[in-house]
Structures are given as C-alpha cells and as structure tokens.
Design an enzyme around this catalytic site. Sequence first.
Site, PDB file in Angstrom:
ATOM      1  N   GLY A  10       0.860  -1.189   0.000  1.00 35.66           N
ATOM      2  CA  GLY A  10       0.000   0.000   0.000  1.00 35.66           C
ATOM      3  C   GLY A  10       0.890   1.231   0.000  1.00 35.66           C
ATOM      4  O   GLY A  10       1.689   1.420   0.923  1.00 35.66           O
ATOM      5  N   GLY A  12      -0.243   4.373  -0.201  1.00 34.47           N
ATOM      6  CA  GLY A  12      -1.083   5.521   0.099  1.00 34.47           C
ATOM      7  C   GLY A  12      -0.455   6.339   1.212  1.00 34.47           C
ATOM      8  O   GLY A  12       0.774   6.368   1.377  1.00 34.47           O
ATOM      9  N   VAL A  14      -0.500   6.130   4.623  1.00 39.10           N
ATOM     10  CA  VAL A  14       0.249   5.463   5.707  1.00 39.10           C
ATOM     11  C   VAL A  14       1.495   4.769   5.146  1.00 39.10           C
ATOM     12  O   VAL A  14       2.596   4.895   5.707  1.00 39.10           O
ATOM     13  CB  VAL A  14      -0.647   4.440   6.455  1.00 39.10           C
ATOM     14  CG1 VAL A  14       0.167   3.703   7.523  1.00 39.10           C
ATOM     15  CG2 VAL A  14      -1.844   5.119   7.095  1.00 39.10           C
ATOM     16  N   GLY A  15       1.334   4.077   4.017  1.00 37.06           N
ATOM     17  CA  GLY A  15       2.462   3.343   3.447  1.00 37.06           C
ATOM     18  C   GLY A  15       3.599   4.253   3.039  1.00 37.06           C
ATOM     19  O   GLY A  15       4.766   3.996   3.370  1.00 37.06           O
ATOM     20  N   ARG A  83     -11.013   4.976   6.121  1.00 34.92           N
ATOM     21  CA  ARG A  83     -12.288   5.669   6.376  1.00 34.92           C
ATOM     22  C   ARG A  83     -12.282   7.003   5.645  1.00 34.92           C
ATOM     23  O   ARG A  83     -11.437   7.857   5.912  1.00 34.92           O
ATOM     24  CB  ARG A  83     -12.453   5.914   7.878  1.00 34.92           C
ATOM     25  CG  ARG A  83     -12.928   4.673   8.592  1.00 34.92           C
ATOM     26  CD  ARG A  83     -13.359   4.986  10.002  1.00 34.92           C
ATOM     27  NE  ARG A  83     -12.227   5.308  10.843  1.00 34.92           N
ATOM     28  CZ  ARG A  83     -12.336   5.707  12.092  1.00 34.92           C
ATOM     29  NH1 ARG A  83     -13.520   5.858  12.633  1.00 34.92           N
ATOM     30  NH2 ARG A  83     -11.268   5.966  12.808  1.00 34.92           N
ATOM     31  N   ARG A  95     -14.981   1.776  11.383  1.00 29.89           N
ATOM     32  CA  ARG A  95     -13.915   0.811  11.120  1.00 29.89           C
ATOM     33  C   ARG A  95     -14.517  -0.555  10.816  1.00 29.89           C
ATOM     34  O   ARG A  95     -14.069  -1.267   9.942  1.00 29.89           O
ATOM     35  CB  ARG A  95     -13.051   0.646  12.369  1.00 29.89           C
ATOM     36  CG  ARG A  95     -11.978   1.672  12.516  1.00 29.89           C
ATOM     37  CD  ARG A  95     -10.998   1.213  13.581  1.00 29.89           C
ATOM     38  NE  ARG A  95     -10.174   2.333  13.949  1.00 29.89           N
ATOM     39  CZ  ARG A  95     -10.238   2.983  15.098  1.00 29.89           C
ATOM     40  NH1 ARG A  95     -11.083   2.606  16.021  1.00 29.89           N
ATOM     41  NH2 ARG A  95      -9.448   3.996  15.343  1.00 29.89           N
ATOM     42  N   VAL A 125      -1.494  -3.059   9.586  1.00 29.57           N
ATOM     43  CA  VAL A 125      -1.985  -1.721   9.939  1.00 29.57           C
ATOM     44  C   VAL A 125      -3.427  -1.508   9.449  1.00 29.57           C
ATOM     45  O   VAL A 125      -4.182  -0.724  10.011  1.00 29.57           O
ATOM     46  CB  VAL A 125      -1.073  -0.624   9.326  1.00 29.57           C
ATOM     47  CG1 VAL A 125      -1.489   0.765   9.788  1.00 29.57           C
ATOM     48  CG2 VAL A 125       0.389  -0.866   9.689  1.00 29.57           C
ATOM     49  N   HIS A 182      -8.400  -2.099  18.748  1.00 25.91           N
ATOM     50  CA  HIS A 182      -8.177  -0.776  18.177  1.00 25.91           C
ATOM     51  C   HIS A 182      -9.529  -0.183  17.803  1.00 25.91           C
ATOM     52  O   HIS A 182      -9.890  -0.067  16.646  1.00 25.91           O
ATOM     53  CB  HIS A 182      -7.280  -0.931  16.942  1.00 25.91           C
ATOM     54  CG  HIS A 182      -6.818   0.368  16.375  1.00 25.91           C
ATOM     55  ND1 HIS A 182      -6.336   1.387  17.150  1.00 25.91           N
ATOM     56  CD2 HIS A 182      -6.739   0.806  15.093  1.00 25.91           C
ATOM     57  CE1 HIS A 182      -5.988   2.397  16.363  1.00 25.91           C
ATOM     58  NE2 HIS A 182      -6.230   2.068  15.118  1.00 25.91           N
TER      59      HIS A 182
END
Length: 316
Positions: A10, A12, A14-15, A83, A95, A125, A182
């Site tokens: 990924g 995006g 976060v990645g 999200r 979530r 993640v 989480h």
Amino acid sequence: MRRNKVTVVGSGAVGSTAAHWIASKELADVVLVDQVQGLPQGVALDLASSGPVEGFDLNILGTNDYEATADSDVILFTAGVPRRKDPVTGKFPSRDELVKVNQDVVGPVSEKLAKLSPNSVFIVVTNPLDAMCHVVKEVSGFPRERVIGQAGALDTARYKTFIAMELGVSVEDVHGIVLGGHGDEMVPLPRHTSVSGIPVRELMAEDKLQAIIERARKGGGEVVSLLGRSAYYAPASASVAMVESVLKDKKRVIASAVYLQGEYGYNDLFIGVPAVLGAKGMEKVIVMDLNAEEKAMLDISAKAVRGVVDVLGYGK
Ligand code: APR
C-alpha cells in the site's frame, strides 16, 4: 552482509509515510507495492531522490509486481480502503463496516506475500485492525509470533500526547500503555501512567484524566473529522517503531495486537497487549496484573473485537 528488506504494502498515505520514516532512520531497503500503476514507482522515486539530501543510502523500489518483495524480513501491511467521507451521503463508514471490503484486499494479497517471504514478520496496519490480523494469520499460516497488529503503539502515542499537552510537559517523560482492541472500547490504563515515574493521578484531576482517556479513545475519529480521511503520520510512525524493534532485535515492549492463546483469559483472539518485539517477531506476551475494573474494560473491548472477527466467517 545482506541488508534488511522491508516490503510496504500500500503506497497511500500510511504506506508512503512509513516508507519515509524507514528510509530516514536507514532501517532497511524498501519495496513499495500497490495495485495502482505508477503510484509505488512514483513514491519510491521521489523518496529515493531525497537520499542525497537526507544522507540515507538504501535501495527504494516501487512496483506493482509482488515477485520483487521476495525474502523480505518484515511486511508492513497498509493496503486497504481507509475511512473516507462518502461524497454522496457525507457519512463516514465505521472501522467495522470496512471489515468485508478490507478482508477481500488483505486476504489474497497477504497470501501471495507470505509465500514469497515465508520467514517474514507481518506487521498489520489495515483496519479494522484486529480483524485484519486474523485474516493475515489465517491465509499465511504463519505462527502467531510472526503476525502482529499495530494498534496499541498508536493509541498509546495519542494518549501520551494528550497527557503531555494537558500538563505542559515533554512527551518524552510521559509513560503509559493502552490495551484492548483498536476501537472506541480500547483500554488506557491510568494506574500504569506516569510522568517520569510520578503517577499521573498526582498531577491531574480525575475529570481531566477521564476526558483525556475519552479523547484518546476517539483520537482516530477526531483526526478523520478534521482531515476528512484517516490519520497517517502517527499510524506510520507507530508502525515503524515496531518494524525497528524487529529489525534491530531491540526487544521493545510495545502494546501490539497479538493472537492470544489463554493469556488474559482470551483464546484465539487478536487483542492489544504489551508484547516484546524482537527478531523473531512477537517474542513474549506480558501478562499484567489488572484489577477488576481494568479487566472488565478489557472484556468489553474483547467482546467488540470478537463481534467484528465473527463477520470474517472463519468460525473459531
Ligand atoms: N492491492 C494492493 N494495494 C491496494 C489494494 C490491493 N488489493 N487495495 C488497496 N490498495 C492500496 C490503494 O491503492 C492505496 O494506495 O492501498 C493504499 C491505501 O492507501 P490510502 O487509501 O491512502 O489509505 P491509508 O490512509 O494509507 O490507510 C491505509 O491504514 O490506518 C489504516 O485505516 C487505515 O486501513 C487503512 C490503512
């Protein structure tokens, strides 16, 4: 000597942010993969080009071809659908509503990755986190030591940030831990929270502390409502702390989603607990001596996680 290799799945928010921190800490060669043509290649090229300025010397590759991930030491799994506000309804999916959508991403992709890197440690993640850990464990067939979820590291970081803000002290001196799933039922532990060893309750009124606990629980949602999309700086940095502990065999004690087999009274369930992270992955679950109130909160969180995990349809 072979260099460490981390695959970031990924490319995006976060990645790519995680890849940035892995590079800036010079932890490992990085392979970025994504389904979108050009995206991982572009991120990798851009990031690699900062090497001469930042002074890191690593191979950073972006690709759509999973073969390039072979023999990774760590797979940091961020691919999925985050999200985001629905442009039509203006609503955010929870979530948990993402469970089926992301199961269909995480399942096939992690199966492929596990075959190519059979000795790797997965750090998951993608949300809903605890459920996605079950998916990776199920399809990879890896032992529980090598499938770990990033949740508590982030939740704890948010909790500590809010305490430091309230008290006007350095975040470096705030110690504490957040257990559980989480989700909004996560379990911050004030009894185990201190500022340089001074119990937080000696420094802060109970109502303030409870407000911080509530804010930490909703910390992800607070960012989503401001940004219009899910957070990425803190999730990425929390993940990279886990990656670093594994690659350097640091044995850091980090709250992580771990597949419990009897610990804390739960079986066959990923839930956030303190764990020792080292070269073998999750090397030890630390079982804390929780009081009745803390255990009751953890039970509520575990029940919520179980409800989401059941949606996966794996049975027990
Ligand atoms: N194969 C490969 N990559 C995929 C696939 C797939 N089947 N499905 C989605 N992706 C990629 C997307 O193309 C995208 O680039 O995953 C990336 C996700 O990036 P973002 O949409 O920016 O999401 P991000 O904010 O990075 O969040 C990723 O981390 O914190 C969690 O809740 C968050 O589950 C979400 C995940």
